[in-house]
Design a protein around this motif. Structure first.
Motif, PDB file in Angstrom:
ATOM      1  N   SER A  17      -3.570  -1.668 -10.155  1.00 43.45           N
ATOM      2  CA  SER A  17      -3.720  -0.840  -8.963  1.00 43.45           C
ATOM      3  C   SER A  17      -4.520  -1.567  -7.883  1.00 43.45           C
ATOM      4  O   SER A  17      -4.106  -1.632  -6.719  1.00 43.45           O
ATOM      5  CB  SER A  17      -4.417   0.470  -9.334  1.00 43.45           C
ATOM      6  OG  SER A  17      -4.708   1.233  -8.190  1.00 43.45           O
ATOM      7  N   THR A  38       3.235   1.392  -8.303  1.00 42.08           N
ATOM      8  CA  THR A  38       2.962   2.800  -8.608  1.00 42.08           C
ATOM      9  C   THR A  38       3.495   3.177  -9.985  1.00 42.08           C
ATOM     10  O   THR A  38       2.815   3.858 -10.764  1.00 42.08           O
ATOM     11  CB  THR A  38       3.592   3.711  -7.544  1.00 42.08           C
ATOM     12  OG1 THR A  38       3.013   3.414  -6.265  1.00 42.08           O
ATOM     13  CG2 THR A  38       3.355   5.178  -7.870  1.00 42.08           C
ATOM     14  N   VAL A  53       1.281   1.648 -12.613  1.00 38.15           N
ATOM     15  CA  VAL A  53       0.011   2.365 -12.667  1.00 38.15           C
ATOM     16  C   VAL A  53       0.165   3.678 -13.430  1.00 38.15           C
ATOM     17  O   VAL A  53      -0.669   4.024 -14.278  1.00 38.15           O
ATOM     18  CB  VAL A  53      -0.516   2.637 -11.237  1.00 38.15           C
ATOM     19  CG1 VAL A  53      -1.642   3.671 -11.263  1.00 38.15           C
ATOM     20  CG2 VAL A  53      -1.002   1.344 -10.605  1.00 38.15           C
TER      21      VAL A  53
END
Length: 210
Positions: free
Chosen positions: A99, A126, A129
């Motif tokens: 991230s 994303t 993550v």
């Protein structure tokens, strides 16, 4: 027995959380027309966002402090806790690095999704993550339930996981004009749990009391 320097640095996790919160709350002041209920947090730091400079100033302590704190947690638990708890913390540490580095390398080019390569990579980051977050939190929940002395950590991990799931489901269920509300559940979940782990580090995971 006094706390070590590593334990004191665990409080940087709390500093990271406060820095991120300040950026989310106050950056919209520099973004005319920004609607926090409808727009994502990442819009505030998009390459062409008018709030990008203020976001950078307010979140200056977010990445650095968060990464230092979770990395020290990673180091501190070596040879301690149970295998499940350690594995969960390792995955959570990896998530924070993905991230911290990924979003810095690939911020959105525009508010929303412009479809450029940079935006596509932002989505890839994303996804990574989210996957790493879920794996880490599930492992910590299971490990905390099995190790009764860390049941409170399992509860915190469970809360973070619920917030993430609520956010993921919510953004696909609520009307578009309320997209930003559930989205904030997800983005704050990981940052909050990072602060929680920092506090646990500050307290030495209470290992001396076991």
């Amino acid at each position: 027995m006094g706390r070590s320097r590593i334990q004191w640095l665990g409080l940087l996790g709390v500093v990271s959380f406060l820095s991120y919160t300040a950026a989310v709350v106050f950056s919209p002041l520099a973004y005319p027309g920004y609607d926090w209920m409808a727009q994502a947090v990442s819009d505030l730091s998009a390459s062409n966002a008018p709030s990008r400079v203020l976001w950078g100033q307010l979140s200056a302590l977010y990445n650095g402090c968060g990464l230092v704190s979770i990395t020290l947690v990673f180091i501190f638990v070596q040879g301690k806790l149970t295998k499940l708890l350690r594995s969960g913390i390792y995955f959570f540490t990896a998530m924070n690095w993905v991230s911290g580095v990924g979003y810095q390398m690939f911020p959105l080019t525009d508010s929303g999704y412009a479809g450029e390569f940079q935006d596509q990579m932002h989505v890839v980051v994303t996804v990574l993550v989210i996957l790493l977050s879920i794996i880490s939190l599930v492992l910590i929940i299971i490990g905390g339930i099995r190790e009764k002395s860390f049941f409170s950590l399992a509860i915190w991990a469970g809360l973070a996981l619920v917030l993430m799931i609520a956010g993921a489901v919510g953004i696909n269920v609520v009307p578009i004009e309320y997209f930003g509300i559930p989205e904030r559940f997800s983005v704050f979940a990981a940052t909050l749990f990072n602060a929680v782990l920092g506090v646990y580090l500050f307290n030495g995971f209470n290992i001396a009391d076991k």
